[in-house]
Scaffold this motif. Structure first.
Motif, PDB file in Angstrom:
ATOM      1  N   SER A 163       0.834  -1.199   0.000  1.00 35.62           N
ATOM      2  CA  SER A 163       0.000   0.000   0.000  1.00 35.62           C
ATOM      3  C   SER A 163       0.870   1.251   0.000  1.00 35.62           C
ATOM      4  CB  SER A 163      -0.917   0.004   1.229  1.00 35.62           C
ATOM      5  OG  SER A 163      -0.158   0.174   2.402  1.00 35.62           O
ATOM      6  N   LEU A 164       0.281   2.380  -0.396  1.00 32.45           N
ATOM      7  CA  LEU A 164       1.002   3.651  -0.400  1.00 32.45           C
ATOM      8  C   LEU A 164       1.430   4.026   1.008  1.00 32.45           C
ATOM      9  CD1 LEU A 164       2.007   6.184  -1.828  1.00 32.45           C
ATOM     10  CD2 LEU A 164      -0.290   7.165  -1.571  1.00 32.45           C
ATOM     11  N   LYS A 165       0.550   3.806   1.959  1.00 32.81           N
ATOM     12  CA  LYS A 165       0.879   4.116   3.359  1.00 32.81           C
ATOM     13  C   LYS A 165       2.092   3.292   3.810  1.00 32.81           C
ATOM     14  CE  LYS A 165      -1.224   4.284   7.983  1.00 32.81           C
ATOM     15  NZ  LYS A 165      -0.320   3.354   8.679  1.00 32.81           N
ATOM     16  N   TYR A 166       2.111   2.028   3.415  1.00 33.57           N
ATOM     17  CA  TYR A 166       3.238   1.167   3.756  1.00 33.57           C
ATOM     18  C   TYR A 166       4.545   1.718   3.174  1.00 33.57           C
ATOM     19  CZ  TYR A 166       6.433  -2.733   2.821  1.00 33.57           C
ATOM     20  OH  TYR A 166       7.544  -3.520   2.690  1.00 33.57           O
ATOM     21  N   LYS A 167       4.512   2.132   1.898  1.00 33.36           N
ATOM     22  CA  LYS A 167       5.711   2.657   1.256  1.00 33.36           C
ATOM     23  C   LYS A 167       6.210   3.922   1.966  1.00 33.36           C
ATOM     24  CE  LYS A 167       6.529  -0.199  -2.132  1.00 33.36           C
ATOM     25  NZ  LYS A 167       7.789  -0.972  -2.147  1.00 33.36           N
ATOM     26  N   ILE A 168       5.252   4.802   2.311  1.00 32.59           N
ATOM     27  CA  ILE A 168       5.638   6.044   3.001  1.00 32.59           C
ATOM     28  C   ILE A 168       6.250   5.726   4.362  1.00 32.59           C
ATOM     29  CG2 ILE A 168       4.742   8.161   4.026  1.00 32.59           C
ATOM     30  CD1 ILE A 168       2.648   8.212   1.799  1.00 32.59           C
ATOM     31  N   GLU A 169       5.607   4.821   5.084  1.00 24.77           N
ATOM     32  CA  GLU A 169       6.121   4.446   6.399  1.00 24.77           C
ATOM     33  C   GLU A 169       7.511   3.832   6.291  1.00 24.77           C
ATOM     34  OE1 GLU A 169       3.138   1.881   7.917  1.00 24.77           O
ATOM     35  OE2 GLU A 169       1.860   3.502   8.653  1.00 24.77           O
ATOM     36  N   GLN A 170       7.729   3.034   5.244  1.00 28.94           N
ATOM     37  CA  GLN A 170       9.041   2.410   5.063  1.00 28.94           C
ATOM     38  C   GLN A 170      10.130   3.463   4.858  1.00 28.94           C
ATOM     39  OE1 GLN A 170       9.455  -0.149   1.647  1.00 28.94           O
ATOM     40  NE2 GLN A 170      11.259  -1.167   2.462  1.00 28.94           N
ATOM     41  N   VAL A 171       9.824   4.478   4.034  1.00 24.89           N
ATOM     42  CA  VAL A 171      10.806   5.544   3.801  1.00 24.89           C
ATOM     43  C   VAL A 171      11.086   6.305   5.091  1.00 24.89           C
ATOM     44  CG1 VAL A 171      11.182   7.737   2.617  1.00 24.89           C
ATOM     45  CG2 VAL A 171      10.252   5.782   1.357  1.00 24.89           C
ATOM     46  N   ILE A 172      10.029   6.662   5.847  1.00 26.06           N
ATOM     47  CA  ILE A 172      10.219   7.432   7.076  1.00 26.06           C
ATOM     48  C   ILE A 172      10.982   6.635   8.113  1.00 26.06           C
ATOM     49  CG2 ILE A 172       9.038   8.607   8.964  1.00 26.06           C
ATOM     50  CD1 ILE A 172       8.980   9.912   6.125  1.00 26.06           C
ATOM     51  N   LEU A 173      10.646   5.355   8.249  1.00 30.80           N
ATOM     52  CA  LEU A 173      11.389   4.508   9.191  1.00 30.80           C
ATOM     53  C   LEU A 173      12.852   4.414   8.787  1.00 30.80           C
ATOM     54  CD1 LEU A 173       8.790   1.682   9.793  1.00 30.80           C
ATOM     55  CD2 LEU A 173       9.806   3.121  11.561  1.00 30.80           C
ATOM     56  N   SER A 174      13.104   4.329   7.482  1.00 31.84           N
ATOM     57  CA  SER A 174      14.494   4.259   7.003  1.00 31.84           C
ATOM     58  C   SER A 174      15.260   5.513   7.394  1.00 31.84           C
ATOM     59  CB  SER A 174      14.501   4.078   5.483  1.00 31.84           C
ATOM     60  OG  SER A 174      13.809   2.916   5.104  1.00 31.84           O
ATOM     61  N   ILE A 175      14.622   6.668   7.239  1.00 30.91           N
ATOM     62  CA  ILE A 175      15.275   7.927   7.614  1.00 30.91           C
ATOM     63  C   ILE A 175      15.559   7.958   9.113  1.00 30.91           C
ATOM     64  CG2 ILE A 175      14.956  10.430   7.761  1.00 30.91           C
ATOM     65  CD1 ILE A 175      13.268  10.213   5.193  1.00 30.91           C
ATOM     66  N   GLN A 176      14.574   7.522   9.899  1.00 28.92           N
ATOM     67  CA  GLN A 176      14.745   7.555  11.351  1.00 28.92           C
ATOM     68  C   GLN A 176      15.824   6.580  11.808  1.00 28.92           C
ATOM     69  OE1 GLN A 176      10.578   6.816  12.107  1.00 28.92           O
ATOM     70  NE2 GLN A 176      10.284   8.902  12.891  1.00 28.92           N
ATOM     71  N   ILE A 177      15.854   5.381  11.208  1.00 28.58           N
ATOM     72  CA  ILE A 177      16.909   4.422  11.549  1.00 28.58           C
ATOM     73  C   ILE A 177      18.270   4.998  11.192  1.00 28.58           C
ATOM     74  CG2 ILE A 177      17.890   2.176  10.934  1.00 28.58           C
ATOM     75  CD1 ILE A 177      15.005   1.174  10.562  1.00 28.58           C
ATOM     76  N   ASP A 178      18.359   5.615  10.020  1.00 28.38           N
ATOM     77  CA  ASP A 178      19.624   6.192   9.569  1.00 28.38           C
ATOM     78  C   ASP A 178      20.091   7.329  10.487  1.00 28.38           C
ATOM     79  OD1 ASP A 178      21.540   6.156   7.103  1.00 28.38           O
ATOM     80  OD2 ASP A 178      21.110   8.292   7.469  1.00 28.38           O
ATOM     81  N   ARG A 179      19.152   8.090  11.045  1.00 27.38           N
ATOM     82  CA  ARG A 179      19.499   9.181  11.959  1.00 27.38           C
ATOM     83  C   ARG A 179      19.965   8.648  13.311  1.00 27.38           C
ATOM     84  NH1 ARG A 179      14.646  13.024  12.668  1.00 27.38           N
ATOM     85  NH2 ARG A 179      16.206  14.142  13.914  1.00 27.38           N
ATOM     86  N   TYR A 180      19.403   7.532  13.730  1.00 24.99           N
ATOM     87  CA  TYR A 180      19.642   7.038  15.087  1.00 24.99           C
ATOM     88  C   TYR A 180      20.886   6.147  15.176  1.00 24.99           C
ATOM     89  CZ  TYR A 180      18.300   5.639  19.819  1.00 24.99           C
ATOM     90  OH  TYR A 180      18.272   5.449  21.178  1.00 24.99           O
ATOM     91  N   PHE A 181      21.158   5.371  14.113  1.00 27.69           N
ATOM     92  CA  PHE A 181      22.241   4.405  14.165  1.00 27.69           C
ATOM     93  C   PHE A 181      23.338   4.739  13.155  1.00 27.69           C
ATOM     94  CE2 PHE A 181      18.465   1.989  15.514  1.00 27.69           C
ATOM     95  CZ  PHE A 181      18.897   1.527  16.753  1.00 27.69           C
ATOM     96  N   THR A 182      24.523   4.226  13.431  1.00 31.86           N
ATOM     97  CA  THR A 182      25.608   4.354  12.461  1.00 31.86           C
ATOM     98  C   THR A 182      25.401   3.368  11.317  1.00 31.86           C
ATOM     99  OG1 THR A 182      27.009   2.665  13.452  1.00 31.86           O
ATOM    100  CG2 THR A 182      27.177   4.909  14.366  1.00 31.86           C
ATOM    101  N   LYS A 183      26.128   3.582  10.231  1.00 30.10           N
ATOM    102  CA  LYS A 183      26.000   2.685   9.085  1.00 30.10           C
ATOM    103  C   LYS A 183      26.427   1.259   9.442  1.00 30.10           C
ATOM    104  CE  LYS A 183      24.402   5.321   5.762  1.00 30.10           C
ATOM    105  NZ  LYS A 183      23.101   5.041   5.125  1.00 30.10           N
TER     106      LYS A 183
END
Length: 759
Positions: A163-183
């Motif tokens: 779903s579109l909501k799923y895709k949006i949530e996936q992108v936002i979670l990816s950004i948040q994970i990237d902000r919180y953790f190192t590569k």
């Protein structure tokens, strides 16, 4: 607060221009249209992405503790009685630190899944934009645009949907994970959470399953193979699809060479190597009893089908209420361990099998075994749910006899044509000679003895469309070509079927004409007692209740008086049908044995189906004729339920066994006489009419002392109550007359046998 990144990105070689590739000629848009479309796409994409990001930022999805500290509560699976059957430990991961994972494996993953991993912020805008443009301009499938961080977000936080909501949530979670953790932390968590094997997460588990090694011991070829698996773990499973696994591994090697991780020379040298798998798959201990592993695997498959997702089960903290019957499951497992229940090995090839048992009144999956236990592998091929084989004659009740009786024009006593048959060049044959009544047999006998010609003839009479429509309501699937050939009466369907589907189809006979689709899961509840799934159990109409009752009686007759007698279970009434398909090695016409063996049957409370055969039939992998054919799965059905139903009430079908009427039951045609008339130069026969006026009479003649003269062809077919047999050859002859109902073609009367002497 964002932590400081540790580690350094792996250096990549400078990019050269890609060599031009020859493409198929296609209609091109004018350049100005492409520019306008590109601008519109960019503007719309920017607006949608910005709005989506702002929207999704308001959703409190991100919980870093799920990545740092996996849940300790397991998912608990309950059986049909509400008792704990087994538990699924959270993720089942054997965690391994990133510094223990070979650099080749890290580099292969990055080169293949997310080449800008160290540069992006959790999502790759260029990949997303490129996939959209490719879809518009080249009319291809939408390209994947998920990053390593995005895949991690999906596995840990989201159900797998589109779903579109799923895709949006996936992108936002990816950004948040990237902000919180190192590569490096993200890469570490990826390797320990993502599926490199069909049903078990984590790179260490995958290394154990495929190579029986610790991940730190893997070489370049093995690293490249594992790095290519996350995209499609089952499709690239090297045990199931070795050729696809090699091709995928080599793609990874070329990507590694392309981005400078290895030389082109090393890539080509490694591509030439075999897979070098362990001889047998390694076993990952997860606490699930050996007898339950197929039921567990089916739960995973069903969780994906109902939208919950296997990942959610593996995250832990759920209560899953199922229809598992421990006694029948254990019995099925134990009987599948016994080699005597299967065809003998042939030239090193081992026969396989699958079985599924359901509760006919609920559709609940009571037991399932998807392979011989000695060949089981985690997430491997399941012969109870994934095989696609011809069901042979076990399909006849579902596409021939069931729909014929449902039409109201036929019953067990109806006579079906059983002589030489040629329908547009198609000439079916039977597996043995058998007596007929003027090239006819009763429907009851045709089903009980599994004669082929009557089934083909009857399907033509009722129409393929009607026969297959009945089968579709029962849950079978057919291709377009199946609607155009009468071979479907004998099980020639495409792509084929499996034991779970056949058990589901037969359940309608055992449930008064309706079926509830087969399912293992009844309800899923969270640790907060919130129900997130409840099976609907809505019945599907298949046939009239009277048809189901008639078919139960006929299928009981198969077991009581027919060729399925080995399926009997002491203390329980059993109904069912055998099936087999001949193995005919090209270009021979003679069949030395069978390719598929089936039994589908039921008691008043359990319906099941069993398939046996070799995974890939061939001249060194078939079931020889001397083995006994479909008697094997019929006997296995009996063995399983004999043990699986110990201590349970047998119950009774409402329908009695549909047997042939005894001579005392069939009305006797009165006043049958005959004598030679010299003036007429023949034997004059006469009799009294039967009470049914809509009849015709078949006259049979035999030699002196012959008692089964109706096995001969009739010498006359009349509507009046007399007949003259033009015959002057001296001798003693026997005669008998049979009355047939015109509408049902059933026998409604027989005379006694008389002797007439000439000369």
């Amino acid at each position: 607060m964002r932590q400081k990144r540790s580690g350094t990105p792996v250096t990549m070689a400078s990019k050269g221009k890609k060599p031009a590739t020859k493409k198929k000629r296609r209609r091109r848009l004018p350049i100005w249209q492409k520019v306008i479309i590109s601008l519109v796409i960019a503007i719309v994409f920017t607006i949608v992405a910005t709005g989506g990001i702002l929207y999704a930022l308001t959703i409190p999805l991100f919980d870093p503790s799920k990545l740092l500290q996996p849940p300790t509560l397991p998912t608990v699976v309950y059986d049909r009685y509400g008792k704990v059957a087994f538990t699924i430990q959270p993720t089942g991961i054997q965690r391994v630190a990133l510094d223990k994972i070979p650099k080749y494996l890290q580099q292969g993953l990055i080169a293949t899944e997310d080449v800008r991993f160290y540069q992006n912020h959790g999502f790759d805008i260029r990949s997303i934009f490129r996939s959209v443009v490719n879809d518009i301009f080249h009319h291809g499938n939408l390209q994947g645009a998920s990053t390593i961080t995005g895949q991690l977000a999906k596995i840990v936080y989201l159900n797998d949907n589109r779903s579109l909501k799923y895709k949006i949530e996936q992108v936002i979670l990816s950004i948040q994970i990237d902000r919180y953790f190192t590569k490096n932390q993200i890469l570490d968590m990826y390797f320990n959470n993502v599926y490199f094997n069909g049903s078990t997460p984590g790179i260490e588990n995958a290394a154990q399953v495929y190579f029986q090694k610790n991940v730190s011991q893997l070489d370049l070829a093995q690293c490249a193979m594992l790095a290519g698996l996350p995209q499609a773990p089952t499709e690239y499973d090297p045990y199931l699809h070795p050729h696809a696994a090699i091709l995928r591994r080599n793609v990874v090697l070329q990507q590694m060479a392309k981005y400078g991780y290895i030389t082109q020379q090393l890539a080509l040298k490694t591509e030439a190597l075999p897979l070098e798998l362990a001889k047998t798959p390694g076993i990952i201990a997860d606490g699930v009893p050996a007898a339950y592993v197929w039921y567990r695997d089916n739960l995973y498959q069903e969780a994906n089908q109902i939208g919950i997702g296997v990942n959610r089960l593996l995250q832990g903290g759920l209560k899953v209420y199922t229809n598992l019957d421990p006694q029948i499951q254990y019995s099925t497992y134990e009987q599948f361990k016994n080699p005597a229940n299967f065809p003998p090995n042939m030239d090193g090839n081992e026969a396989q099998g699958g079985a599924a048992f359901l509760n006919p009144s609920t559709g609940g999956l009571l037991a399932i075994v998807g392979s011989r236990p000695d060949t089981y592998q985690v997430g491997g091929f399941n012969y109870a749910t994934q095989t696609e084989r011809s069901p042979g004659s076990s399909i006849k009740p579902l596409v021939v006899y069931g729909p014929a009786i449902d039409s109201g024009a036929y019953n067990g006593d109806s006579l079906l044509y059983d002589g030489p048959l040629d329908i547009g060049g198609y000439q079916p044959h039977d597996w043995a000679w058998h007596p007929t009544i003027n090239n006819r047999v009763t429907l009851r006998n045709a089903l009980a003895e599994s004669w082929n010609i009557p089934a083909v003839w009857l399907l033509q009479q009722i129409g393929i469309q009607n026969g297959l429509a009945f089968g579709e309501r029962a849950g079978l699937t057919f291709s377009n070509r199946d609607f155009s050939h009468l071979d479907v009466a004998l099980g020639d369907i495409h792509p084929g079927t499996n034991p779970l589907q056949m058990a589901d189809a037969y359940s309608a006979f055992d449930n008064n004409g309706s079926r509830i689709p087969a399912h293992a899961i009844e309800k899923i509840v969270t640790d907060q007692d919130n129900t997130i799934y409840q099976a609907s159990n809505a019945p599907i109409y298949v046939m009239k209740p009277s048809t189901a009752s008639t078919m139960v009686g006929l299928l009981r007759n198969n077991v009581v008086n027919g060729i399925a007698e080995l399926a009997s279970v002491a203390g329980h009434q059993v109904a069912g049908k055998t099936g087999s398909t001949a193995f005919v090695p090209y270009p021979n016409a003679y069949s030395p044995g069978d390719a598929d063996l089936w039994f589908s049957g039921f008691t008043p409370h359990v319906v099941g189906a069993i398939w046996e055969g070799f995974p890939t039939p061939g001249i060194h992998a078939y079931v020889p004729n001397w083995v006994g054919g479909s008697a094997l799965p019929a006997k296995l059905f009996s063995e399983i339920l004999t043990q699986g139903l110990i201590g349970r009430q047998g119950g009774s079908f409402l329908a009695p066994v549909n047997v042939s009427p005894s001579p005392s039951v069939t009305p006797l045609i009165q006043g049958f006489t005959g004598q030679f008339n010299r003036a007429l130069q023949g034997v004059v026969l006469s009799w009294k009419p039967v009470t049914d006026l809509n009849v015709h009479y078949l006259i049979f003649r035999g030699a002196k002392g012959e008692t089964s003269i109706t096995n001969n062809n009739s010498i006359g077919d009349v509507t009046q109550t007399s007949f003259t047999n033009m015959l002057t050859v001296p001798g003693t002859y026997t005669y008998q007359v049979v009355a047939m109902d015109r509408s049902s073609n059933a026998i409604v009367g027989k005379s006694s046998i008389i002797n007439v002497k000439i000369g």
